[in-house]
Scaffold this active site. Structure first.
Site, PDB file in Angstrom:
ATOM      1  CE  LYS A   9      14.761   2.961 -20.207  1.00 40.28           C
ATOM      2  NZ  LYS A   9      13.523   2.314 -19.685  1.00 40.28           N
ATOM      3  CE1 TYR A  49      10.126   5.532 -22.284  1.00 40.27           C
ATOM      4  CE2 TYR A  49      11.378   7.099 -20.970  1.00 40.27           C
ATOM      5  CZ  TYR A  49      11.266   5.848 -21.566  1.00 40.27           C
ATOM      6  OH  TYR A  49      12.284   4.942 -21.450  1.00 40.27           O
ATOM      7  CG  PHE A  57       4.615   3.684 -15.499  1.00 40.17           C
ATOM      8  CD1 PHE A  57       5.372   4.230 -16.530  1.00 40.17           C
ATOM      9  CD2 PHE A  57       3.648   2.742 -15.822  1.00 40.17           C
ATOM     10  CE1 PHE A  57       5.167   3.846 -17.846  1.00 40.17           C
ATOM     11  CE2 PHE A  57       3.441   2.355 -17.149  1.00 40.17           C
ATOM     12  CZ  PHE A  57       4.205   2.905 -18.157  1.00 40.17           C
ATOM     13  NE  ARG A  85      10.959  -3.210 -28.185  1.00 35.48           N
ATOM     14  CZ  ARG A  85      10.323  -2.559 -27.204  1.00 35.48           C
ATOM     15  NH1 ARG A  85      10.798  -1.390 -26.755  1.00 35.48           N
ATOM     16  NH2 ARG A  85       9.243  -3.048 -26.673  1.00 35.48           N
ATOM     17  CB  THR A  91       8.760  -3.968 -20.469  1.00 31.76           C
ATOM     18  OG1 THR A  91       8.522  -3.704 -21.859  1.00 31.76           O
ATOM     19  CG2 THR A  91       8.720  -2.658 -19.695  1.00 31.76           C
ATOM     20  NE  ARG A 102      14.542  -3.089 -20.838  1.00 27.57           N
ATOM     21  CZ  ARG A 102      13.537  -2.622 -21.569  1.00 27.57           C
ATOM     22  NH1 ARG A 102      12.625  -3.452 -22.074  1.00 27.57           N
ATOM     23  NH2 ARG A 102      13.428  -1.324 -21.805  1.00 27.57           N
ATOM     24  CG  ASN A 112      13.470  -1.022 -18.221  1.00 25.88           C
ATOM     25  OD1 ASN A 112      13.974   0.071 -18.419  1.00 25.88           O
ATOM     26  ND2 ASN A 112      12.283  -1.381 -18.700  1.00 25.88           N
ATOM     27  CG  HIS A 115      14.070   3.779 -25.215  1.00 30.23           C
ATOM     28  ND1 HIS A 115      12.721   3.573 -25.047  1.00 30.23           N
ATOM     29  CD2 HIS A 115      14.228   4.215 -26.496  1.00 30.23           C
ATOM     30  CE1 HIS A 115      12.086   3.883 -26.169  1.00 30.23           C
ATOM     31  NE2 HIS A 115      12.983   4.284 -27.062  1.00 30.23           N
ATOM     32  CD  GLU A 126      11.511   6.150 -29.574  1.00 28.34           C
ATOM     33  OE1 GLU A 126      10.453   5.835 -28.996  1.00 28.34           O
ATOM     34  OE2 GLU A 126      12.478   5.359 -29.675  1.00 28.34           O
TER      35      GLU A 126
HETATM   36  P1  DAT Z   1       9.833  -0.695 -23.153  1.00 26.48           P
HETATM   37  O1  DAT Z   1      10.897   0.157 -22.509  1.00 26.48           O
HETATM   38  O2  DAT Z   1      10.169  -2.161 -23.062  1.00 26.48           O
HETATM   39  O3  DAT Z   1       9.496  -0.250 -24.553  1.00 26.48           O
HETATM   40  P2  DAT Z   1       7.272   0.475 -22.366  1.00 26.48           P
HETATM   41  O4  DAT Z   1       7.347   1.301 -23.605  1.00 26.48           O
HETATM   42  O5  DAT Z   1       6.031  -0.304 -22.126  1.00 26.48           O
HETATM   43  O6  DAT Z   1       8.506  -0.533 -22.275  1.00 26.48           O
HETATM   44  O7  DAT Z   1       7.483   1.402 -21.095  1.00 26.48           O
HETATM   45  C1  DAT Z   1       8.466   2.421 -21.107  1.00 26.48           C
HETATM   46  C2  DAT Z   1       9.195   2.423 -19.808  1.00 26.48           C
HETATM   47  O8  DAT Z   1       8.290   2.773 -18.758  1.00 26.48           O
HETATM   48  C3  DAT Z   1       9.761   1.054 -19.399  1.00 26.48           C
HETATM   49  O9  DAT Z   1      11.014   0.777 -19.982  1.00 26.48           O
HETATM   50  C4  DAT Z   1       9.840   1.208 -17.913  1.00 26.48           C
HETATM   51  C5  DAT Z   1       8.620   2.063 -17.585  1.00 26.48           C
HETATM   52  N1  DAT Z   1       7.482   1.204 -17.219  1.00 26.48           N
HETATM   53  C6  DAT Z   1       6.710   0.477 -18.049  1.00 26.48           C
HETATM   54  N2  DAT Z   1       5.760  -0.191 -17.378  1.00 26.48           N
HETATM   55  C7  DAT Z   1       5.946   0.110 -16.080  1.00 26.48           C
HETATM   56  C8  DAT Z   1       5.307  -0.256 -14.864  1.00 26.48           C
HETATM   57  N3  DAT Z   1       4.274  -1.095 -14.861  1.00 26.48           N
HETATM   58  N4  DAT Z   1       5.789   0.264 -13.713  1.00 26.48           N
HETATM   59  C9  DAT Z   1       6.842   1.109 -13.708  1.00 26.48           C
HETATM   60  N5  DAT Z   1       7.488   1.498 -14.810  1.00 26.48           N
HETATM   61  C10 DAT Z   1       7.053   1.017 -15.969  1.00 26.48           C
HETATM   62 MG    MG Z   2       8.507   1.405 -25.282  1.00 29.59          MG
END
Ligand code: DAT
Ligand code: MG
Length: 149
Positions: A9, A49, A57, A85, A91, A102, A112, A115, A126
């Site tokens: 990212k 996304y 968010f 992963r 996350t 991370r 973080n 991805h 994707e």
């Molecule tokens: P991951 O990236 O571990 O697959 P995710 O798919 O749940 O996580 O979420 C996608 C992204 O969105 C994550 O990398 C960061 C952001 N995100 C997730 N939960 C969040 C939150 N509670 N507040 C802010 N950003 C968030």
């Molecule tokens: Mg995800």
């Protein structure tokens, strides 16, 4: 052979972590089959996304992902989706185990670093979203017999 989509990212790029992150997947023994450096459009970020589009968010996430260049990659190998992963970690970086990307390199969920696709179906979607098939290279690294019996 299994493939996954990984993206460093904008925070990972800005912090100079590209080499460190690629090194981890290379030394693990996975094979890089696609790589590009780009600043994603809003449309691409929103598609990527889309599953989160109702979350509070989401607007900030799209703004962040489109804020600068990212490194989009496809990696190949046995079990690469789940393994990547695990290597990426939870996350929320404060909850990610030490030894993960991370866990070792980040603090904030909105920064973080990387991805990774979370399942075979999302990996397939994707990869197709970010890469044309001719941008992916099928090759057999010379080290393969030293990684697999
Ligand atoms: P991951 O990236 O571990 O697959 P995710 O798919 O749940 O996580 O979420 C996608 C992204 O969105 C994550 O990398 C960061 C952001 N995100 C997730 N939960 C969040 C939150 N509670 N507040 C802010 N950003 C968030
Ligand atoms: Mg995800």
């Amino acid at each position: 052979m299994e493939r996954t989509f990984l993206a460093i990212k904008p925070d990972g790029v800005q912090r100079g972590l590209v080499g460190e992150i690629i090194r981890r997947f290379e030394t693990k023994g996975f094979t890089l089959v696609g790589l590009k450096f780009l600043q994603p459009t809003k449309e691409l970020a929103e598609s990527h996304y889309a599953v989160h589009k109702e979350r509070p968010f989401f607007p900030g996430l799209v703004e962040f992902i489109t804020s600068g260049p990212i490194v989009a990659m496809v990696w190949e190998g046995d079990g690469v989706i789940a393994s990547a992963r695990k290597m990426i970690g939870a996350t929320k970086p404060l909850e990610s185990e030490p030894g993960t990307i991370r866990g070792d390199l980040g603090i904030n969920v909105g920064r973080n670093i990387i991805h990774g696709s979370d399942a075979p179906e999302t990996a397939q979607n994707e990869i197709a979203l970010w890469f044309k098939s001719e941008e992916l290279v099928s090759w057999q690294p010379q080290m393969t017999p030293w990684l697999h019996e």
